[in-house]
Design an enzyme around this catalytic site. Structure first.
Site, PDB file in Angstrom:
ATOM      1  N   ASP A 262       0.860  -1.163   0.000  1.00  0.00           N
ATOM      2  CA  ASP A 262       0.000   0.000   0.000  1.00  0.00           C
ATOM      3  C   ASP A 262       0.910   1.231   0.000  1.00  0.00           C
ATOM      4  O   ASP A 262       2.084   1.130   0.367  1.00  0.00           O
ATOM      5  CB  ASP A 262      -0.937  -0.012   1.218  1.00  0.00           C
ATOM      6  CG  ASP A 262      -2.172   0.833   0.978  1.00  0.00           C
ATOM      7  OD1 ASP A 262      -3.197   0.590   1.632  1.00  0.00           O
ATOM      8  OD2 ASP A 262      -2.108   1.718   0.104  1.00  0.00           O
TER       9      ASP A 262
HETATM   10  C1  GLC Z   1      -4.399   4.239  -0.197  1.00  0.00           C
HETATM   11  C2  GLC Z   1      -5.262   3.043   0.025  1.00  0.00           C
HETATM   12  C3  GLC Z   1      -5.231   2.046  -1.093  1.00  0.00           C
HETATM   13  C4  GLC Z   1      -5.024   2.765  -2.410  1.00  0.00           C
HETATM   14  C5  GLC Z   1      -3.631   3.389  -2.374  1.00  0.00           C
HETATM   15  C6  GLC Z   1      -3.335   4.194  -3.644  1.00  0.00           C
HETATM   16  O1  GLC Z   1      -3.826   4.706   0.961  1.00  0.00           O
HETATM   17  O2  GLC Z   1      -5.131   2.364   1.273  1.00  0.00           O
HETATM   18  O3  GLC Z   1      -6.462   1.323  -1.072  1.00  0.00           O
HETATM   19  O4  GLC Z   1      -5.132   1.844  -3.490  1.00  0.00           O
HETATM   20  O5  GLC Z   1      -3.435   4.216  -1.235  1.00  0.00           O
HETATM   21  O6  GLC Z   1      -4.198   5.278  -3.736  1.00  0.00           O
END
Ligand code: GLC
Length: 750
Positions: A262
């Protein structure tokens, strides 16, 4: 000649019979030799460049060798608008307006594998138009907390329903030539301290509840990439969790693709390299130069890097790169996706209560629509999952155009202020906005709304939350209706008892005050680009409502398991690492200072002592009556369930019965089959969903329905054996229209 032909036919038959179907994950093994050859030509630097972000939404390929970069896009319910290369700020493109599909909890409310598949194909197609290889979705974490900030984004409180929809969403996306990145692996069930909280739970609960949606999408759906979650599970960060990423994901499930952290969720070089992470998003402070340095010191080997690269290249071969001069040359949102969004929206709407005020009666000639949730667009906001939609039909727009067809007048009043919060920049609030969720009803807005209600034949009140209240990054403090809505709806009912409430929210809300003054209640969800159209069709009776709740509406928050047991909110709120890391003073620290800062932080822990008793499993087992039960949803017709027959064999359980539409209009019913153990040695929840089916019936039509439960789905995780196990014994089969609306039962022995 004849003999030759028959011999050839026999050979072909034998070949087909012997060729076992390729396990979905093993489809990624089709290019191993080519990958070997590529890796042999790559320098170490080129390999390591593939292990971290190139831009905010891409990781590198190897241009010299014709390996294209990997391009990611948020989902999970619309291809996110293009961001700046170095961050999330919009790039300001014009062709990247996408279809805004109903959010996760709305899709789940359809209880339809067909809808999930179609939804996936729409997402997959639009990702291709945007030149994207990987959709960061589906988001399939179990909704453990009614206040969970991402309840709207996730699917259900039940693993079986979540798993079925995750599987078909995955199939749909990947059949369009795009990869899913199923998230957030795993046990990511709260936003509070999400960057550092340690979710502590027993292995049986982990397997039977929290991993099940991932397992089916990966093993049966062939999900090509996985996003480890921000949090820890039983002590280790998900992005370097040996048990999750190597032992289970790759070891037991045979996952052949790659994992991408993430954003901001990578925590070390050695942990990531040794325990299952392939790509650091974003930045390269772990999976960049430190990897090369670690090889130089012998702490790591180049073969370990090669394995990471191989797993990425498998997906690169499986997903064709879209040439730059082809991508983003037409509008992202396409009519066929918009049509899918409408079909899903129509099947998602849940009729919670109806004392006869719905559908809108022919004698109604003037409708008062009260509440800002009738005009607020829900496409953007909620952080990562926001969508820049090509268009969005609001509830008021849907109702107004449908009413015009019937010569019905519609009057609107805002009724209450909207809780607003700007993600960045000055908090400039408009006259109908407020910074207080628990603000009391505004006397002027209330008086204006009551006057309208008094003067109308019927009131449709729009309550619920919005994406400033339910959002990624924070959990709600409670599930109360905000901004004085309770006072308002009581006053409206006083003025005109022919009142229907429509709740526009992603998660459950506390309806103790509202329910007695709402003869009809509809859960309208954040229902996508055609949400207003679909809602009007249901309210005016063009279609019968057919959605079912994918999670429980508790009477009050304190009745829900994590609250009842004091497991949430976490007492040790030392501040969320994820947010703290971006604090300017922390960013200004040296790596050593930052590590010392992190080490000194309190360590938030979330205890899952409720075990598998999440959602209805808790309410039923502890005999706590909810406001509306899991699987609840009314129609405009009644359904008859008859002639149930059940049998059990080595392969599992089979149930057949006859379903009849006893009404005067076509309608869908979602039939549900629950299993209760009788006299078991093993401890089980009161009952568990084990099969479901959405059935369409014309008025008066009867259909024989057959539901099957594979024996694998009746097993439990035996912690002594550390394996799935089957407990033989008696099962009570509960067939019905909701978890609390059982129509027929039968007993079998397995
Ligand atoms: C965010 C989310 C994730 C998302 C990523 C990119 O913090 O937790 O679900 O795909 O960052 O935006």
């Amino acid at each position: 000649m004849k003999k030759l032909v028959s011999f050839a036919v026999l050979l072909a038959f034998l070949a087909a019979a012997c060729s076992k179907p390729v396990a979905p994950q093993d489809r990624l093994l089709a290019h191993e030799q080519e990958i070997d050859a590529l890796i042999a030509q790559m320098t170490l630097e080129e390999k390591v460049e593939m292990l971290h972000s190139k831009t905010n939404m891409s990781s590198a390929g190897v241009e010299r060798l014709g390996i294209a970069d990997m391009h990611y896009a948020d989902g999970p319910f619309g291809i996110r608008e293009e961001g700046q290369p170095n961050g999330f700020m919009p790039a300001g493109w014009t062709l990247d307006s996408a279809t805004y599909f109903p959010t996760g909890s709305a899709l789940a409310a359809t209880w339809s594998e067909d809808m999930a598949y179609l939804y996936g194909t729409g997402m997959g197609k639009e990702a291709r138009l945007r030149g994207k290889d990987v959709i960061l979705g589906p988001a399939v974490n179990i909704q453990r907390l009614p206040v969970g900030g991402r309840t709207y984004e996730y699917l259900s409180e039940d693993p079986m329903l979540s798993a079925a929809l995750a599987l078909y969403y995955t199939k749909g996306v990947q059949d369009e030539g795009t990869a899913v990145c199923i998230k957030h692996f795993a046990v990511n069930n709260q936003e509070t301290n999400r960057g550092s909280v340690d979710a502590q739970l027993d292995e049986r609960t982990l397997r039977e509840i929290y991993l099940k949606p991932f397992e089916r999408a990966i093993r049966e759906g062939g999900a090509m990439s996985v996003m480890p979650a921000y949090n820890k599970v039983n002590g280790d960060y998900c992005s370097e969790n040996e048990h999750l990423l190597n032992e289970i994901l790759r070891g037991e499930w045979g996952f052949k693709g790659f994992t991408v952290s993430d954003w901001g969720g990578t925590h070390s070089t050695m942990g990531a390299m040794l325990h299952g992470l392939n790509v650091q998003m974003t930045g390269s402070n772990y999976l960049g130069q430190p990897v090369i340095d670690s090889i130089a010191t012998g702490a790591l080997t180049e073969e370990q890097v090669d394995e990471k690269v191989r797993q990425i290249l498998r997906v690169r071969f499986a997903v064709e790169a879209v040439p730059e001069d082809v991508a983003n040359t037409v509008m992202t949102s396409q009519p066929e996706s918009q049509a899918i969004a409408r079909q899903v929206a129509e099947k998602a709407i849940v009729l919670l209560k109806n004392d006869g005020v719905l559908p809108v009666a022919p004698e109604v000639k003037k409708i008062a629509v009260i509440g800002q949730n009738a005009v607020l667009k829900t496409q953007s906001g909620g952080m990562g999952a926001g969508v820049k939609a090509l268009y969005e039909v609001t509830p008021l727009e849907g109702i107004t155009s449908r009413a015009a067809e019937a010569g019905v007048e519609v009057a609107y009043a805002p009724g209450y202020r909207n809780y607003a919060r700007r993600m960045w920049g000055p908090q400039v609030l408009g006259p109908l906005e407020t910074a207080q969720i628990d603000e009391a009803a505004d006397p002027e807005l209330l008086a204006e709304a009551v006057a309208l209600a008094r003067d109308a034949d019927m009131v449709i009140f729009f309550g619920g939350t919005n994406k400033n209240i339910e959002t990624e990054g924070s959990d709600r403090k409670d599930i109360k209706l905000p901004c004085g809505q309770e006072t308002l709806v009581q006053a409206l009912y006083e003025a005109n008892p022919r009142l229907a409430t429509v709740l526009i929210s992603g998660g459950p809300t506390d309806l103790q005050v509202l329910e007695p003054v709402s003869p009809a209640i509809v859960q309208g969800w954040w229902n996508g680009t055609e949400g207003g159209t679909a809602l009007a069709e249901v309210l005016f009776g063009d279609i019968a409502p057919s959605g079912k709740l994918p999670f429980t509406f508790p009477v009050k928050l304190e009745d829900s398991p994590a609250y009842a047991l004091g497991n949430f909110p976490d007492k040790n709120t030392g501040g969320d690492l994820f947010t703290l890391m971006y604090r300017p003073d922390v960013l200004a620290m040296t790596p050593e200072q930052r590590q010392a800062f992190i080490d000194a932080l309190p360590k938030p822990v979330s205890q899952y002592t409720e075990g598998p008793l999440v959602g209805y499993r808790w309410f039923d087992t502890r005999e706590v009556k909810p406001m509306y039960a899991f699987g609840h949803g009314l129609s405009y017709v009644d359904f008859g369930y008859g002639d149930m027959k059940a049998s059990a064999g080595k392969k599992g359980v089979k149930v057949s019965f006859v379903l009849t539409n006893e009404g005067s209009m076509p309608a869908d019913e979602v039939v549900q089959l629950y299993v209760r153990r009788i006299g078991s040695e093993v401890e089980w929840p009161d009952k568990e969903l084990k099969a479901f089916r959405r059935v369409s019936l014309r008025e008066g039509e009867s259909k024989k329905v057959v539901l099957e439960i594979p024996v694998e789905d009746l097993r439990y995780w035996n912690v002594e054996k550390n394996a799935w196990d089957l407990e033989h014994g008696k099962l009570e089969l509960l067939l019905g229209s909701a978890s609390d609306d059982i129509r027929q039962t039968a007993e079998v022995t397995i």
